[in-house]
Design a protein around this motif. Sequence first.
Motif, PDB file in Angstrom:
ATOM      1  N   GLU A  52       0.836  -1.187   0.000  1.00 16.81           N
ATOM      2  CA  GLU A  52       0.000   0.000   0.000  1.00 16.81           C
ATOM      3  C   GLU A  52       0.880   1.249   0.000  1.00 16.81           C
ATOM      4  OE1 GLU A  52      -2.860   0.040   3.139  1.00 16.81           O
ATOM      5  OE2 GLU A  52      -4.191  -1.381   2.118  1.00 16.81           O
ATOM      6  N   ILE A  53       0.563   2.193  -0.873  1.00 20.63           N
ATOM      7  CA  ILE A  53       1.318   3.434  -1.003  1.00 20.63           C
ATOM      8  C   ILE A  53       0.383   4.589  -0.673  1.00 20.63           C
ATOM      9  CG2 ILE A  53       2.747   4.857  -2.516  1.00 20.63           C
ATOM     10  CD1 ILE A  53       3.836   2.027  -2.127  1.00 20.63           C
ATOM     11  N   THR A  54       0.651   5.310   0.390  1.00 26.40           N
ATOM     12  CA  THR A  54      -0.194   6.448   0.746  1.00 26.40           C
ATOM     13  C   THR A  54       0.203   7.657  -0.102  1.00 26.40           C
ATOM     14  OG1 THR A  54       1.291   7.040   2.581  1.00 26.40           O
ATOM     15  CG2 THR A  54      -0.608   5.652   3.090  1.00 26.40           C
ATOM     16  N   VAL A  55      -0.801   8.278  -0.723  1.00 30.04           N
ATOM     17  CA  VAL A  55      -0.563   9.368  -1.673  1.00 30.04           C
ATOM     18  C   VAL A  55      -1.360  10.600  -1.242  1.00 30.04           C
ATOM     19  CG1 VAL A  55      -0.605  10.061  -4.092  1.00 30.04           C
ATOM     20  CG2 VAL A  55      -0.366   7.629  -3.498  1.00 30.04           C
ATOM     21  N   ILE A  82      -0.944   7.423 -11.472  1.00 29.77           N
ATOM     22  CA  ILE A  82      -0.470   6.615 -10.341  1.00 29.77           C
ATOM     23  C   ILE A  82      -1.117   5.240 -10.359  1.00 29.77           C
ATOM     24  CG2 ILE A  82      -0.463   6.433  -7.817  1.00 29.77           C
ATOM     25  CD1 ILE A  82      -0.047   9.453  -7.728  1.00 29.77           C
ATOM     26  N   ASN A  83      -2.394   5.167 -10.700  1.00 28.40           N
ATOM     27  CA  ASN A  83      -3.030   3.851 -10.819  1.00 28.40           C
ATOM     28  C   ASN A  83      -2.325   3.001 -11.866  1.00 28.40           C
ATOM     29  OD1 ASN A  83      -4.920   4.570  -8.899  1.00 28.40           O
ATOM     30  ND2 ASN A  83      -6.567   4.967 -10.352  1.00 28.40           N
ATOM     31  N   ALA A  84      -1.956   3.630 -12.988  1.00 28.36           N
ATOM     32  CA  ALA A  84      -1.258   2.885 -14.041  1.00 28.36           C
ATOM     33  C   ALA A  84       0.117   2.442 -13.585  1.00 28.36           C
ATOM     34  CB  ALA A  84      -1.145   3.760 -15.293  1.00 28.36           C
ATOM     35  N   MET A  85       0.819   3.289 -12.834  1.00 23.80           N
ATOM     36  CA  MET A  85       2.137   2.914 -12.330  1.00 23.80           C
ATOM     37  C   MET A  85       2.040   1.786 -11.313  1.00 23.80           C
ATOM     38  SD  MET A  85       4.349   6.456 -12.142  1.00 23.80           S
ATOM     39  CE  MET A  85       3.066   7.486 -11.452  1.00 23.80           C
ATOM     40  N   CYS A  86       1.045   1.871 -10.437  1.00 19.93           N
ATOM     41  CA  CYS A  86       0.888   0.812  -9.445  1.00 19.93           C
ATOM     42  C   CYS A  86       0.470  -0.513 -10.089  1.00 19.93           C
ATOM     43  CB  CYS A  86      -0.109   1.230  -8.361  1.00 19.93           C
ATOM     44  SG  CYS A  86       0.663   2.067  -6.949  1.00 19.93           S
ATOM     45  N   ALA A  87      -0.260  -0.443 -11.198  1.00 23.09           N
ATOM     46  CA  ALA A  87      -0.611  -1.667 -11.919  1.00 23.09           C
ATOM     47  C   ALA A  87       0.654  -2.346 -12.447  1.00 23.09           C
ATOM     48  CB  ALA A  87      -1.559  -1.349 -13.067  1.00 23.09           C
ATOM     49  N   THR A  92      -0.679  -0.819  -4.247  1.00 25.01           N
ATOM     50  CA  THR A  92      -2.043  -0.320  -4.083  1.00 25.01           C
ATOM     51  C   THR A  92      -2.003   1.114  -3.583  1.00 25.01           C
ATOM     52  OG1 THR A  92      -2.824  -2.541  -3.521  1.00 25.01           O
ATOM     53  CG2 THR A  92      -4.251  -0.675  -2.920  1.00 25.01           C
ATOM     54  N   PRO A  93      -2.390   2.088  -4.406  1.00 26.54           N
ATOM     55  CA  PRO A  93      -2.382   3.469  -3.937  1.00 26.54           C
ATOM     56  C   PRO A  93      -3.531   3.739  -2.973  1.00 26.54           C
ATOM     57  CG  PRO A  93      -3.263   3.357  -6.162  1.00 26.54           C
ATOM     58  CD  PRO A  93      -2.823   1.964  -5.808  1.00 26.54           C
ATOM     59  N   VAL A  94      -3.238   4.436  -1.892  1.00 25.07           N
ATOM     60  CA  VAL A  94      -4.250   4.850  -0.920  1.00 25.07           C
ATOM     61  C   VAL A  94      -4.211   6.377  -0.880  1.00 25.07           C
ATOM     62  CG1 VAL A  94      -5.025   4.743   1.471  1.00 25.07           C
ATOM     63  CG2 VAL A  94      -3.909   2.747   0.423  1.00 25.07           C
ATOM     64  N   TYR A  95      -5.195   7.010  -1.523  1.00 23.22           N
ATOM     65  CA  TYR A  95      -5.183   8.457  -1.670  1.00 23.22           C
ATOM     66  C   TYR A  95      -5.788   9.136  -0.439  1.00 23.22           C
ATOM     67  CZ  TYR A  95      -4.353   7.215  -6.539  1.00 23.22           C
ATOM     68  OH  TYR A  95      -3.835   6.682  -7.688  1.00 23.22           O
ATOM     69  N   THR A  96      -5.132  10.220  -0.019  1.00 21.29           N
ATOM     70  CA  THR A  96      -5.618  10.995   1.114  1.00 21.29           C
ATOM     71  C   THR A  96      -5.641  12.462   0.745  1.00 21.29           C
ATOM     72  OG1 THR A  96      -4.666   9.424   2.697  1.00 21.29           O
ATOM     73  CG2 THR A  96      -5.228  11.611   3.529  1.00 21.29           C
ATOM     74  N   GLU A  97      -6.787  13.106   0.928  1.00 17.04           N
ATOM     75  CA  GLU A  97      -6.886  14.528   0.618  1.00 17.04           C
ATOM     76  C   GLU A  97      -6.102  15.339   1.630  1.00 17.04           C
ATOM     77  OE1 GLU A  97     -10.475  17.754   0.547  1.00 17.04           O
ATOM     78  OE2 GLU A  97     -10.748  15.958  -0.713  1.00 17.04           O
ATOM     79  N   ALA A  98      -5.294  16.264   1.136  1.00 16.25           N
ATOM     80  CA  ALA A  98      -4.474  17.105   2.004  1.00 16.25           C
ATOM     81  C   ALA A  98      -4.370  18.493   1.397  1.00 16.25           C
ATOM     82  CB  ALA A  98      -3.075  16.506   2.162  1.00 16.25           C
ATOM     83  N   ALA A  99      -4.324  19.512   2.230  1.00 13.99           N
ATOM     84  CA  ALA A  99      -4.204  20.889   1.741  1.00 13.99           C
ATOM     85  C   ALA A  99      -2.825  21.095   1.128  1.00 13.99           C
ATOM     86  CB  ALA A  99      -4.419  21.869   2.887  1.00 13.99           C
ATOM     87  N   TRP A 100      -2.776  21.930   0.087  1.00 15.50           N
ATOM     88  CA  TRP A 100      -1.485  22.221  -0.537  1.00 15.50           C
ATOM     89  C   TRP A 100      -0.509  22.806   0.475  1.00 15.50           C
ATOM     90  CZ3 TRP A 100       2.134  21.530  -3.791  1.00 15.50           C
ATOM     91  CH2 TRP A 100       3.119  22.508  -4.005  1.00 15.50           C
ATOM     92  N   GLU A 101      -0.991  23.775   1.261  1.00 11.43           N
ATOM     93  CA  GLU A 101      -0.137  24.375   2.275  1.00 11.43           C
ATOM     94  C   GLU A 101       0.277  23.300   3.279  1.00 11.43           C
ATOM     95  OE1 GLU A 101       1.962  27.706   3.365  1.00 11.43           O
ATOM     96  OE2 GLU A 101       0.413  27.690   1.814  1.00 11.43           O
ATOM     97  N   GLY A 102       1.543  23.007   3.360  1.00 12.99           N
ATOM     98  CA  GLY A 102       2.038  22.003   4.290  1.00 12.99           C
ATOM     99  C   GLY A 102       2.187  20.616   3.703  1.00 12.99           C
ATOM    100  N   ASP A 113       3.610   8.408   1.857  1.00 15.94           N
ATOM    101  CA  ASP A 113       4.685   7.788   1.074  1.00 15.94           C
ATOM    102  C   ASP A 113       5.068   8.647  -0.122  1.00 15.94           C
ATOM    103  OD1 ASP A 113       4.898   5.421   2.640  1.00 15.94           O
ATOM    104  OD2 ASP A 113       3.081   4.652   1.667  1.00 15.94           O
ATOM    105  N   MET A 114       4.113   9.442  -0.622  1.00 17.78           N
ATOM    106  CA  MET A 114       4.378  10.306  -1.761  1.00 17.78           C
ATOM    107  C   MET A 114       3.263  11.338  -1.868  1.00 17.78           C
ATOM    108  SD  MET A 114       3.349   7.781  -4.972  1.00 17.78           S
ATOM    109  CE  MET A 114       3.639   9.037  -6.232  1.00 17.78           C
TER     110      MET A 114
END
Length: 287
Positions: A52-55, A82-87, A92-102, A113-114
């Motif tokens: 699992e790769i947290t993105v 990223i889905n294509a790269m993980c394939a 397995t990409p695990v996407y997390t919403e995060a603010a640009w600032e920080g 992880d990225m």
Amino acid sequence: MHVKKLALLLILLLSLVLVACGGGAATEEPVAGEETTGEETTGALPDLGGREITVAVENAYLPFNYIDPATGEPAGWDYEAINAMCALLNCTPVYTEAAWEGMIQAVADGQFDMAADGITITDERREIVDFSDGYISIEQRLLARADEDRFDSVESFFSNPELTIGTQTGTTNFETASEMLADAPDRIQAFEQFPFAVQALLAGDVDAVIIDETAGQGYVGVNAEALKLVGGSMSSDQLGFIFPKGSDLVGPFNAALAELRANGTLDALAERFFSDQFTITYEDLGG
């Protein structure tokens, strides 16, 4: 890059030159002289064993990542790439919403992880994170109102002490503005979100906005009677994914990027997201 949202029509276009200022365009080839660590040809790719790769993604930066107004689901270039790269890499990409600032610091601290958010590769950022190979080249230009006649070049804008510029905090656009106006920082108006800077331009609150050309061409394309790009390139940069320093994912993802470039996937994604095929706007997103 990074650069971002607003109730403004934005379609990011792909030219046939370097992307951004002065007639540039997005390119899937690494910039000449840029060091690359990925495979340059197809071949056996690393197997990450289902890891699992947290993105971190902003979900507010067209066309890289956003919430599709038709489905309510996350979508965009970042997700597809990223889905294509993980394939290819068996991860397995695990996407997390995060603010640009920080976001960059959060990756540096190992919270993810990225991150994928149209992040410009800079030496300063390299001090705290590792970058993938560049996947798009961009250039920075001035965006002005269509009826603007007080300046017709980068030089004439910055030499006029009465003119103000809008930009977004924490971006390379802001850094460029700060360098160009080091002796007159009061001429810079910084906004938390990039589209607010464009809204201020349209309202006459600032006289120009520093913008990556892909975004600028999109704004002009849907606001041809209101906006125009002025002058040449102020800076040429590449975008890349970021990882914590020393991450073992950099090599595998560079290899996967090279494979996607070689097999035509990046070209197909560019046509889908960085051309007039992409019609979703910030207005569609409701803000």
